[in-house]
Design an enzyme around this catalytic site. Structure first.
Site, PDB file in Angstrom:
ATOM      1  N   LYS A  38      -6.134  -2.720   5.284  1.00  0.00           N
ATOM      2  CA  LYS A  38      -7.311  -1.934   5.679  1.00  0.00           C
ATOM      3  C   LYS A  38      -8.224  -2.661   6.679  1.00  0.00           C
ATOM      4  O   LYS A  38      -7.937  -2.690   7.864  1.00  0.00           O
ATOM      5  CB  LYS A  38      -8.070  -1.487   4.420  1.00  0.00           C
ATOM      6  N   TYR A  55      -3.670   1.258  -8.055  1.00  0.00           N
ATOM      7  CA  TYR A  55      -2.683   1.710  -7.071  1.00  0.00           C
ATOM      8  C   TYR A  55      -2.452   0.564  -6.103  1.00  0.00           C
ATOM      9  O   TYR A  55      -3.401  -0.065  -5.636  1.00  0.00           O
ATOM     10  CB  TYR A  55      -3.216   2.938  -6.319  1.00  0.00           C
ATOM     11  N   ASP A  86      -4.787  -7.965  -5.669  1.00  0.00           N
ATOM     12  CA  ASP A  86      -4.607  -7.017  -4.565  1.00  0.00           C
ATOM     13  C   ASP A  86      -5.980  -6.709  -3.965  1.00  0.00           C
ATOM     14  O   ASP A  86      -6.794  -5.991  -4.555  1.00  0.00           O
ATOM     15  CB  ASP A  86      -3.923  -5.745  -5.091  1.00  0.00           C
TER      16      ASP A  86
END
Ligand SMILES: Cc1ncc(COP(=O)(O)O)c(C=O)c1O
Ligand SMILES: N[C@H](C=O)CCC(=O)O
Length: 444
Positions: free
Chosen positions: A276, A149, A244
């Site tokens: 994050k 994702y 990623d």
């Protein structure tokens, strides 16, 4: 108590009802709803260290950590102090400011990027990295892996993990076929499938994007050498390799997952994405890479990318302060706590006779309720889980004051603030939760 009853949390239940009247599903990101596990999402009022307290006054040991950002735990005093001072100095200028330089310098020092562009979400980071890859190569196709994702980028919402698999969505209405037609989806950890796709489409592939270690179908580490293989295969075919690190960056080591594989193996991705942890609990993310690629971005080059709140002084102050406090000792503590919690959970499930795989990618980890295998390497295996066992386990832990991801397809996150008391509370909750999982109905 059943999963669907709400006797002990009236304030959460009342807020959820109000929220549902004004927001789709009562939430602002689907994974927060308890759709996959049933029941009422807890509305949190505060967080301190490893604990969250909901609006009914119940305290939980938090193993979600805001889905990754809270590396130091909630409301770390030095982060709060820095944020308060930054806020008092003004909340947004729409001009360059010092905190964004400090954060960018810290990222460049820790990771293999030459420079970074700051954005406000991981989605923006991956979307922009792909645009840059396409702009630099003049090619359109993007390769991604099933179960990974990368945010809700149109072209990447194919066979995606996280909420997309949690809610069993095959694809997403609203994404034009033309967007996903440019995406090649390959099984994770499958080198032969990657080679086959390159043999067929090699000169049209702009980039391969992968989670540096998959964390959005549960924690599935890359097989040894897999990321290096991707980097080399891209280089051989004139495509760019995008790693990623939105979830793994500054979490699994001070240099992210690259610090666990690329640094030792002597390769670096062409582009990386971060989010994050680097925002310290505020909306900040980034993409970065080699200078010759990054210099293609406006205003230096023709590839356009922008953001009103990009590099926001409060978010960048929170991120920089968090990273400055994330010392080697913090990473040692995170690794130790993650190992301890994973082992405790696995021992309790084994004791209760529940088949499972307790798997880690660095200090990311999760429990797969699968039978007949001792490792999960791809999306197909991750999806073979008995989600009913996860649901029973989740609710028993919640009832005992431990907050787990409300999905079988998400990683668990610890913080450096998880101390002995927090671990003892987790340990005390586990046996009953494991027995609840054992009593859950079979998968089919
Ligand atoms: C690996 C990865 N990439 C990208 C994203 C998107 O980040 P955001 O939710 O901040 O848009 C996420 C999480 O959502 C993620 O885990
Ligand atoms: N798995 C997602 C990101 O890592 C969870 C965060 C979200 O989508 O709200």
């Amino acid at each position: 108590m059943t999963a669907e009853s709400t006797p002990d949390f009236p304030a959460s239940a009342a807020l959820f009802e109000r929220a549902r009247a004004v927001s789709p599903g009562g939430v602002n990101s689907p994974v927060r709803a308890f759709r996959a596990v049933g029941g009422t999402p807890r509305f949190m009022a505060s967080g301190t260290g490893p604990y969250l307290t909901d609006v009914d006054g119940t305290e939980y040991v938090d193993l979600v950590g805001s889905w990754g950002p809270m590396l130091l735990g909630h409301a770390h005093p030095e982060v709060i102090d820095a944020v308060q001072r930054a806020a008092a100095a003004g909340t947004s200028f729409g001009t360059p400011s010092e905190p964004e330089v400090l954060l960018a310098e810290e990222i460049v020092t820790r990771t293999p990027v030459d420079s970074v562009r700051l954005v406000s979400s991981g989605t923006e980071a991956t979307m922009s990295a792909i645009r840059l890859a396409r702009g630099c190569t003049g090619r359109d196709l993007v390769m991604k892996f099933a179960g990974c994702y990368h945010g809700h980028v149109d072209s990447l919402l194919v066979s995606a993990g996280s909420g997309v698999v949690t809610f069993g969505l095959p694809g997403t209405p609203g994404v034009p076929e033309a967007s996903t037609a440019q995406t090649i989806v390959v099984p994770y950890n499958d080198t032969a499938a990657v080679e086959k796709a390159f043999a067929e489409y090699g000169d049209q592939i702009a980039c391969v994007i992968t989670e540096a270690a998959a964390g959005n179908m549960g924690a599935v580490p890359p097989l040894p050498g897999f990321n290096k293989f991707l980097s080399e295969t891209c280089a051989r075919n004139g495509a760019l390799f995008i790693s990623d690190e939105v979830m793994t960056g500054f979490r699994v080591s001070r240099s992210g997952h690259w610090g666990l594989d690329g640094a030792a193996e002597g390769w670096r991705p062409d582009l990386l994405t971060f989010g994050k942890v680097m925002g310290g609990g505020f909306p900040a993310a980034a993409f970065g890479g080699r200078d010759d690629l990054m210099s293609r971005l406006a205003p230096e080059g023709p590839v356009y990318q922008a953001g009103t709140l990009s590099g926001n002084p409060i978010a960048t102050t929170a991120g920089y302060t968090t990273l400055r406090l994330a010392t080697d000792a913090v990473y040692e503590q995170l690794d130790a706590v993650a190992g301890q919690v994973r082992t405790l959970a696995s021992e309790a499930l084994t004791e209760a006779g529940v088949p499972h795989v307790a798997q880690a990618a660095g200090n990311l980890f999760s429990i797969f309720f699968v039978d007949g295998t001792d490792t999960v390497t791809d999306f197909e295996q991750a999806q073979a889980q008995n989600v009913k066992q996860h649901k029973a386990f989740f609710h028993a832990m919640l009832d005992a004051g431990v907050y787990l991801p409300p999905s079988a397809f998400e990683s668990w996150f610890v913080s450096a603030a998880h101390d002995d008391r927090a671990i003892e509370r987790i340990a005390a909750a586990l046996p009953a939760a494991a027995r609840a999982a054992a009593a859950a109905p079979p998968a089919h």
